[in-house]
Design an enzyme around this catalytic site. Structure first.
Site, PDB file in Angstrom:
ATOM      1  N   GLU A   1     -31.237  29.376 -27.937  1.00  0.00           N
ATOM      2  CA  GLU A   1     -30.128  28.601 -28.490  1.00  0.00           C
ATOM      3  C   GLU A   1     -29.681  29.172 -29.841  1.00  0.00           C
ATOM      4  O   GLU A   1     -30.469  29.767 -30.563  1.00  0.00           O
ATOM      5  CB  GLU A   1     -30.546  27.131 -28.666  1.00  0.00           C
ATOM      6  CG  GLU A   1     -29.976  26.204 -27.600  1.00  0.00           C
ATOM      7  CD  GLU A   1     -28.468  25.966 -27.728  1.00  0.00           C
ATOM      8  OE1 GLU A   1     -27.723  26.885 -28.116  1.00  0.00           O
ATOM      9  OE2 GLU A   1     -28.040  24.844 -27.438  1.00  0.00           O
ATOM     10  N   ASP A   2     -28.420  28.961 -30.144  1.00  0.00           N
ATOM     11  CA  ASP A   2     -27.893  29.431 -31.423  1.00  0.00           C
ATOM     12  C   ASP A   2     -28.320  28.528 -32.575  1.00  0.00           C
ATOM     13  O   ASP A   2     -28.769  28.995 -33.612  1.00  0.00           O
ATOM     14  CB  ASP A   2     -26.361  29.545 -31.362  1.00  0.00           C
ATOM     15  CG  ASP A   2     -25.685  28.302 -30.777  1.00  0.00           C
ATOM     16  OD1 ASP A   2     -26.384  27.332 -30.406  1.00  0.00           O
ATOM     17  OD2 ASP A   2     -24.448  28.304 -30.664  1.00  0.00           O
TER      18      ASP A   2
ATOM     19  N   ASP B   1     -18.896  28.818 -33.653  1.00  0.00           N
ATOM     20  CA  ASP B   1     -17.453  28.682 -33.819  1.00  0.00           C
ATOM     21  C   ASP B   1     -17.039  27.460 -34.620  1.00  0.00           C
ATOM     22  O   ASP B   1     -17.806  26.508 -34.787  1.00  0.00           O
ATOM     23  CB  ASP B   1     -16.797  28.558 -32.437  1.00  0.00           C
ATOM     24  CG  ASP B   1     -17.074  27.190 -31.798  1.00  0.00           C
ATOM     25  OD1 ASP B   1     -18.250  26.872 -31.575  1.00  0.00           O
ATOM     26  OD2 ASP B   1     -16.115  26.436 -31.553  1.00  0.00           O
TER      27      ASP B   1
ATOM     28  N   LYS C   1     -31.064  23.360 -38.286  1.00  0.00           N
ATOM     29  CA  LYS C   1     -30.485  22.481 -39.314  1.00  0.00           C
ATOM     30  C   LYS C   1     -31.232  21.159 -39.232  1.00  0.00           C
ATOM     31  O   LYS C   1     -30.717  20.162 -38.746  1.00  0.00           O
ATOM     32  CB  LYS C   1     -29.000  22.290 -38.983  1.00  0.00           C
ATOM     33  CG  LYS C   1     -28.116  21.975 -40.160  1.00  0.00           C
ATOM     34  CD  LYS C   1     -26.760  21.475 -39.697  1.00  0.00           C
ATOM     35  CE  LYS C   1     -25.766  22.563 -39.378  1.00  0.00           C
ATOM     36  NZ  LYS C   1     -24.428  21.978 -39.044  1.00  0.00           N
TER      37      LYS C   1
ATOM     38  N   PHE D   1     -21.908  23.305 -42.361  1.00  0.00           N
ATOM     39  CA  PHE D   1     -21.329  23.776 -41.106  1.00  0.00           C
ATOM     40  C   PHE D   1     -21.146  25.283 -41.194  1.00  0.00           C
ATOM     41  O   PHE D   1     -20.481  25.786 -42.083  1.00  0.00           O
ATOM     42  CB  PHE D   1     -19.994  23.086 -40.820  1.00  0.00           C
ATOM     43  CG  PHE D   1     -19.520  23.330 -39.424  1.00  0.00           C
ATOM     44  CD1 PHE D   1     -19.986  22.555 -38.372  1.00  0.00           C
ATOM     45  CD2 PHE D   1     -18.631  24.361 -39.141  1.00  0.00           C
ATOM     46  CE1 PHE D   1     -19.584  22.795 -37.070  1.00  0.00           C
ATOM     47  CE2 PHE D   1     -18.219  24.609 -37.837  1.00  0.00           C
ATOM     48  CZ  PHE D   1     -18.695  23.825 -36.805  1.00  0.00           C
ATOM     49  N   VAL D   2     -21.771  25.994 -40.272  1.00  0.00           N
ATOM     50  CA  VAL D   2     -21.729  27.457 -40.315  1.00  0.00           C
ATOM     51  C   VAL D   2     -20.972  28.043 -39.115  1.00  0.00           C
ATOM     52  O   VAL D   2     -20.896  27.415 -38.062  1.00  0.00           O
ATOM     53  CB  VAL D   2     -23.156  28.056 -40.377  1.00  0.00           C
ATOM     54  CG1 VAL D   2     -23.806  27.780 -41.716  1.00  0.00           C
ATOM     55  CG2 VAL D   2     -24.029  27.547 -39.231  1.00  0.00           C
TER      56      VAL D   2
ATOM     57  N   GLY E   1     -22.076  29.738 -27.533  1.00  0.00           N
ATOM     58  CA  GLY E   1     -22.537  30.129 -28.870  1.00  0.00           C
ATOM     59  C   GLY E   1     -23.717  31.082 -28.913  1.00  0.00           C
ATOM     60  O   GLY E   1     -23.817  31.911 -29.809  1.00  0.00           O
TER      61      GLY E   1
ATOM     62  N   ASP F   1     -28.996  21.097 -34.201  1.00  0.00           N
ATOM     63  CA  ASP F   1     -28.467  20.202 -35.221  1.00  0.00           C
ATOM     64  C   ASP F   1     -29.167  18.848 -35.031  1.00  0.00           C
ATOM     65  O   ASP F   1     -30.292  18.666 -35.483  1.00  0.00           O
ATOM     66  CB  ASP F   1     -26.950  20.148 -35.023  1.00  0.00           C
ATOM     67  CG  ASP F   1     -26.212  19.417 -36.122  1.00  0.00           C
ATOM     68  OD1 ASP F   1     -26.805  19.158 -37.164  1.00  0.00           O
ATOM     69  OD2 ASP F   1     -25.022  19.106 -35.931  1.00  0.00           O
TER      70      ASP F   1
ATOM     71  N   ARG G   1     -16.394  33.301 -33.855  1.00  0.00           N
ATOM     72  CA  ARG G   1     -17.612  33.704 -33.143  1.00  0.00           C
ATOM     73  C   ARG G   1     -17.930  35.181 -33.344  1.00  0.00           C
ATOM     74  O   ARG G   1     -19.079  35.596 -33.282  1.00  0.00           O
ATOM     75  CB  ARG G   1     -17.456  33.450 -31.632  1.00  0.00           C
ATOM     76  CG  ARG G   1     -17.374  31.981 -31.247  1.00  0.00           C
ATOM     77  CD  ARG G   1     -17.516  31.846 -29.733  1.00  0.00           C
ATOM     78  NE  ARG G   1     -17.108  30.560 -29.220  1.00  0.00           N
ATOM     79  CZ  ARG G   1     -17.886  29.482 -29.160  1.00  0.00           C
ATOM     80  NH1 ARG G   1     -19.119  29.527 -29.612  1.00  0.00           N
ATOM     81  NH2 ARG G   1     -17.430  28.343 -28.659  1.00  0.00           N
TER      82      ARG G   1
HETATM   83  P1  IMP Z   1     -26.900  19.105 -31.410  1.00  0.00           P
HETATM   84  O1  IMP Z   1     -26.858  18.517 -30.034  1.00  0.00           O
HETATM   85  O2  IMP Z   1     -26.442  18.118 -32.445  1.00  0.00           O
HETATM   86  O3  IMP Z   1     -28.220  19.730 -31.759  1.00  0.00           O
HETATM   87  O4  IMP Z   1     -25.742  20.178 -31.469  1.00  0.00           O
HETATM   88  C1  IMP Z   1     -25.921  21.465 -31.093  1.00  0.00           C
HETATM   89  C2  IMP Z   1     -24.560  22.112 -30.881  1.00  0.00           C
HETATM   90  O5  IMP Z   1     -23.590  21.692 -31.860  1.00  0.00           O
HETATM   91  C3  IMP Z   1     -24.710  23.594 -31.084  1.00  0.00           C
HETATM   92  O6  IMP Z   1     -25.071  24.236 -29.875  1.00  0.00           O
HETATM   93  C4  IMP Z   1     -23.353  23.987 -31.599  1.00  0.00           C
HETATM   94  O7  IMP Z   1     -22.486  24.218 -30.525  1.00  0.00           O
HETATM   95  C5  IMP Z   1     -22.866  22.784 -32.365  1.00  0.00           C
HETATM   96  N1  IMP Z   1     -23.118  22.920 -33.823  1.00  0.00           N
HETATM   97  C6  IMP Z   1     -23.969  22.205 -34.583  1.00  0.00           C
HETATM   98  N2  IMP Z   1     -23.933  22.587 -35.866  1.00  0.00           N
HETATM   99  C7  IMP Z   1     -23.049  23.606 -35.925  1.00  0.00           C
HETATM  100  C8  IMP Z   1     -22.577  24.451 -36.999  1.00  0.00           C
HETATM  101  O8  IMP Z   1     -22.971  24.361 -38.175  1.00  0.00           O
HETATM  102  N3  IMP Z   1     -21.637  25.367 -36.668  1.00  0.00           N
HETATM  103  C9  IMP Z   1     -21.155  25.525 -35.399  1.00  0.00           C
HETATM  104  N4  IMP Z   1     -21.581  24.769 -34.368  1.00  0.00           N
HETATM  105  C10 IMP Z   1     -22.507  23.812 -34.621  1.00  0.00           C
HETATM  106 MG    MG Z   2     -24.401  25.865 -28.541  1.00  0.00          MG
END
Ligand code: IMP
Ligand code: MG
Length: 182
Positions: free
Chosen positions: A99-100, A160, A131, A153-154, A44, A103, A166
């Protein structure tokens, strides 16, 4: 067309470009004279790091990791496995994770613990999208942030839904029917 699946553009291509330039300038100032390594997580963050390094004016190297998380595909469990490790040694170097999106923070938390054990000179995070409403892990070393976004969700600009979208140049919200089709 890919664009037809988008309900709304949340962050435009221009807004992203402007923000990336700001972040690049800040990083160039803060790490001047240091041994800087940008570490990105596949897949991502690839668009973000590609644009970011072109607006950083100091020497740097880039390296990549690939990780997979267990559990249901839409939720992160925090239990992750390194599929592809860094190729370079980061001991004594200033590491900035690019990082992209953050969450829950579970993925990043794992990555930070993993990289910290390799004794870099410093370890910080540059994230495009935050987020924060869904955060489970607090106190992550987020030094640079692009945008705060709501709990939606984006997709696009590297992000993706089931590996699609993407390549959209902006960050957008998907239409409901896309999820409902599964
Ligand atoms: P975390 O471990 O919950 O912080 O998740 C991070 C990963 O979840 C990111 O690197 C993304 O791959 C995916 N992710 C979380 N939210 C989104 C979203 O809104 N769109 C797309 N991918 C997301
Ligand atoms: Mg990622």
């Amino acid at each position: 067309m890919l664009y037809e699946d988008i309900e709304k553009v949340l962050i435009s291509e221009d807004e992203i470009g402007q923000k990336v330039r700001e972040l690049g300038r800040a990083i160039s100032e803060d790490y001047a004279g240091e041994n800087l390594v940008l570490v990105s997580v596949l897949r991502g963050a690839v668009l973000f790091i590609a644009d970011l390094i072109r607006v950083i004016s100091i020497p740097l190297t880039i390296d990549f990791m690939a990780i997979s998380s267990y559990g249901p595909s839409t939720e992160t469990s925090g239990v992750v496995k390194v599929i592809k490790d860094l190729e370079e040694n980061i001991v004594g170097k200033h590491v900035l994770i690019v990082e992209d999106i953050i969450d829950t923070g579970l993925t990043l938390n794992y990555l930070i613990k993993n990289l910290k054990s390799r004794e870099p000179a410093s370890l910080d995070v540059c994230v495009l999208l935050d987020k924060s409403a869904r955060r489970i892990v607090y106190n992550l070393p987020i030094k640079y942030k692009g945008f705060d976004i709501p709990d939606v969700f984006v997709v696009g600009y590297g992000l993706d839904y089931q590996q699609k979208y993407r390549n959209l140049p902006f960050v957008g919200i998907l239409k409901r029917f896309v999820y409902e089709m599964g």
